[in-house]
Each structure stands twice: as C-alpha cells, then as structure tokens.
Write a protein that holds these residues in place. Structure first.
Motif, PDB file in Angstrom:
ATOM      1  N   GLU A  86      -3.139   6.971  -7.351  1.00 41.96           N
ATOM      2  CA  GLU A  86      -4.119   8.027  -7.588  1.00 41.96           C
ATOM      3  C   GLU A  86      -4.762   8.486  -6.285  1.00 41.96           C
ATOM      4  O   GLU A  86      -5.050   9.673  -6.097  1.00 41.96           O
ATOM      5  N   LYS A  87      -4.982   7.556  -5.364  1.00 42.97           N
ATOM      6  CA  LYS A  87      -5.582   7.908  -4.068  1.00 42.97           C
ATOM      7  C   LYS A  87      -4.678   8.854  -3.281  1.00 42.97           C
ATOM      8  O   LYS A  87      -5.162   9.696  -2.521  1.00 42.97           O
ATOM      9  N   MET A  88      -3.372   8.710  -3.458  1.00 43.67           N
ATOM     10  CA  MET A  88      -2.437   9.558  -2.712  1.00 43.67           C
ATOM     11  C   MET A  88      -2.543  11.019  -3.129  1.00 43.67           C
ATOM     12  O   MET A  88      -2.251  11.923  -2.336  1.00 43.67           O
ATOM     13  N   PHE A  89      -2.979  11.273  -4.364  1.00 45.13           N
ATOM     14  CA  PHE A  89      -3.096  12.653  -4.828  1.00 45.13           C
ATOM     15  C   PHE A  89      -4.258  13.387  -4.165  1.00 45.13           C
ATOM     16  O   PHE A  89      -4.315  14.615  -4.200  1.00 45.13           O
ATOM     17  N   ILE A  90      -5.181  12.640  -3.591  1.00 45.00           N
ATOM     18  CA  ILE A  90      -6.261  13.269  -2.827  1.00 45.00           C
ATOM     19  C   ILE A  90      -5.686  13.905  -1.569  1.00 45.00           C
ATOM     20  O   ILE A  90      -6.158  14.943  -1.096  1.00 45.00           O
ATOM     21  N   LEU A  91      -4.623  13.301  -1.036  1.00 46.20           N
ATOM     22  CA  LEU A  91      -4.008  13.774   0.210  1.00 46.20           C
ATOM     23  C   LEU A  91      -2.807  14.680  -0.025  1.00 46.20           C
ATOM     24  O   LEU A  91      -2.510  15.545   0.801  1.00 46.20           O
ATOM     25  N   VAL A 149       0.859  -1.177   0.000  1.00 46.93           N
ATOM     26  CA  VAL A 149       0.000   0.000   0.000  1.00 46.93           C
ATOM     27  C   VAL A 149       0.895   1.227   0.000  1.00 46.93           C
ATOM     28  O   VAL A 149       2.011   1.199   0.515  1.00 46.93           O
ATOM     29  N   CYS A 150       0.410   2.300  -0.596  1.00 46.47           N
ATOM     30  CA  CYS A 150       1.167   3.546  -0.570  1.00 46.47           C
ATOM     31  C   CYS A 150       1.184   4.092   0.855  1.00 46.47           C
ATOM     32  O   CYS A 150       0.202   3.958   1.594  1.00 46.47           O
ATOM     33  N   ASN A 151       2.286   4.682   1.222  1.00 40.63           N
ATOM     34  CA  ASN A 151       2.453   5.163   2.583  1.00 40.63           C
ATOM     35  C   ASN A 151       3.201   6.488   2.552  1.00 40.63           C
ATOM     36  O   ASN A 151       3.981   6.749   1.633  1.00 40.63           O
ATOM     37  N   SER A 152       2.987   7.328   3.538  1.00 41.16           N
ATOM     38  CA  SER A 152       3.692   8.609   3.591  1.00 41.16           C
ATOM     39  C   SER A 152       4.091   8.917   5.024  1.00 41.16           C
ATOM     40  O   SER A 152       3.466   8.439   5.981  1.00 41.16           O
ATOM     41  N   THR A 153       5.134   9.691   5.146  1.00 35.87           N
ATOM     42  CA  THR A 153       5.583  10.132   6.463  1.00 35.87           C
ATOM     43  C   THR A 153       6.148  11.535   6.332  1.00 35.87           C
ATOM     44  O   THR A 153       6.604  11.935   5.255  1.00 35.87           O
TER      45      THR A 153
END
Length: 294
Positions: free
Chosen positions: A85-90, A49-53
């Motif tokens: 694509e979902k990450m671009f919402i955030l 899954v894509c993840n960010s920190t």
C-alpha cells in the motif's frame, strides 16, 4: 500541459506480485537486464521490503516495482499488504504481473483471491500472469494451461493474458515480447493506470463488508441470547437448552445469508464472530441454569 487519458504516459510502470519463492525478484532482474538489482535465487523470503528501480529497456523507460512475497501466514500477509500500500503513494501502476511458478497450482489459489479482494475488479483489467521456470516446459505453455483448469481460469480472468519467462536464459526476446503485451494492455485501458485512489476505494469497500459481517454476527448473538432469556423465564433449565439450540440454528441461518453476500475471505469474519457469540451464550446459559437450580 494536462495529459489526456488516451495519451501514452512516458514511463511504463510494472508491479510484481506473487508468493514467496515464485520468482518475482528474478523476473524483475530479467526485465531490467541487471541480475543484482533485486535479490533472488532463494527458497525463502528474500525481499523483505518493497523496492523499485527505473531503467530504459528497448528504448522505453520503465519502472519495475518488486514487492514482498505473499505467504499463507496471515501476519506476513498483513505486513506485505501494508508495504505494498505504501508503494501506491509513490507509484501508479500500468500492469500487475502476477508471478506464478509453473507447477504450483494449489498454492496460488489463496494469493489470487487475496489480490482480488485487496485490489478489486479493476485490477483485473491491469493484470498479466507471468509464469516462471519456463525452462521446465516440454512444449508451449498453452498446452500446459489446457491441462490445468485452475491456471486457465486465473489467466482468463485477467485482461493481459499471460507470458512465460525462463530467468536462466539471457535471450532478451522474451522481455521484448512481454513489454509488447503490456503496451497492448495499456492501450486497451486507454493508458489509464491503477492508482492510489483505486486502492483506497477498494479498502473502503472491504471495511463496509466487514461492518456488514459484524452486524450479521451481532444479529445472530441477539437471537441466541434472547432465546436463552425467554427459556429461563418460561420453562427453566430444560427450556433454556431447547431454546438455545433452536436459536443457534436460527443464528446460523442469519450468518449464512450474510456470508453469501460477502467474499470468501470476509465470510471468515462472520464465523469467528459467531463462535465468540455462541461462547458467550454458553456461559450465559450455564449461569441461568445455576440460578434456576438453587
């Protein structure tokens, strides 16, 4: 107060993209200075899954976005695309780090094309190539690029140039140098980011190209079916075969012209649709032949 386009955003946003096993997660860990944040060190797909920190590096607040590794398998690519694509919402993105493992030239051609198709030309202005496994180099990376025309072409297309990482090295100077290059790219872009709207615009463009491909394939099918019917009406089974052969050639020209206007990836749509149309024609022609010989 509204921020103008030339004012530096307070947070630098970095998205890592690349093949499975390219070293994306390890590079993310190197950037933020914490080894356990993103899973890495595996020959198979670890990031599912894509993840960010978000953290502070050299006094600057940065967001690092680790993405699902891209694959040659179309199903996995589609899954990765959906998650990215979902990450671009955030997040909007200052720079895409295209992570490439040194030595894997051929494997990266398709992923580069995929990124260009799905993110568009604007993404090239926000892109930097990050080479991993820098410990394997026996000399400067420039010398390596000069020996590899394909990699040099990939780098030259991106406004942010390139950088090399040795993820086994704890020397933070390699991270400082990367962030300096990213900040120079941000300034060059007027601190404008790649946003969700940019991604939507590119997706709409892809859909339009798909519609064009479908129309081209349909035109080819009409040519072939029409010729088959004419052959049956005028000269029987032999005429059907001759007319269909000629019309298939004409349909091929139609599809080829349409394909030239599309990207390489979208041209495959025409090929698939044309094959389906010709399969239908074969069935139709056989029916006409049986009807005529009764």
């Amino acid at each position: 107060m509204q921020r103008n386009s030339m004012e530096e955003p307070s947070i630098m946003s970095i998205m890592l993209l690349g093949l499975i096993g390219s070293g994306k997660s390890a590079s993310g860990n190197t950037i933020i200075g914490v080894r356990e944040t993103f899973e890495d060190f595996s020959p198979v797909a670890v990031t599912r899954v894509c993840n960010s920190t978000q953290t502070v590096v050299d006094g600057q607040t940065i967001t690092v976005i680790d993405t699902v590794g891209l694959s040659e398998t179309s199903v996995k690519v589609k899954d990765a695309q959906t998650q990215i694509e979902k990450m671009f919402i955030l997040h909007s993105v200052d720079v895409f780090l295209l992570v490439i493992k040194l030595g894997e030239t051929m494997e990266n051609r398709n992923v580069v094309q995929w990124i260009q198709d799905n993110f568009g030309a604007k993404a090239l202005k926000h892109s930097t190539v990050l080479f991993t496994h820098g410990d394997q180099l026996h000399g400067p990376v420039e010398r390596y690029l000069n020996k590899c025309e394909r990699l040099r072409s990939i780098v030259d297309q991106r406004s942010g140039g390139f950088h090399a990482f040795n993820n086994k090295d704890e020397d933070r100077s390699q991270v400082t140098e990367l962030l300096e290059k990213i900040n120079s790219l941000r300034e060059k872009n007027g601190y404008r980011r790649y946003t969700e709207q940019d991604k939507k615009t590119q997706k709409e463009l892809i859909l339009k190209k798909c519609d064009a491909a479908t129309a081209v394939a349909a035109a080819g099918a009409v040519i072939v079916l029409g010729a088959a019917a004419a052959g049956a009406a005028v000269g029987g089974a032999a005429a059907v075969e001759e007319a269909v052969a000629g019309a298939r050639a004409a349909a091929g020209v139609v599809a080829t012209v349409g394909a030239a206007a599309l990207t390489v990836g979208k041209a495959a749509i025409i090929g698939a649709a044309r094959c389906a149309a010709l399969a239908a024609v074969t069935t139709f022609s056989a029916g006409v032949y049986l009807w005529y010989t009764k």
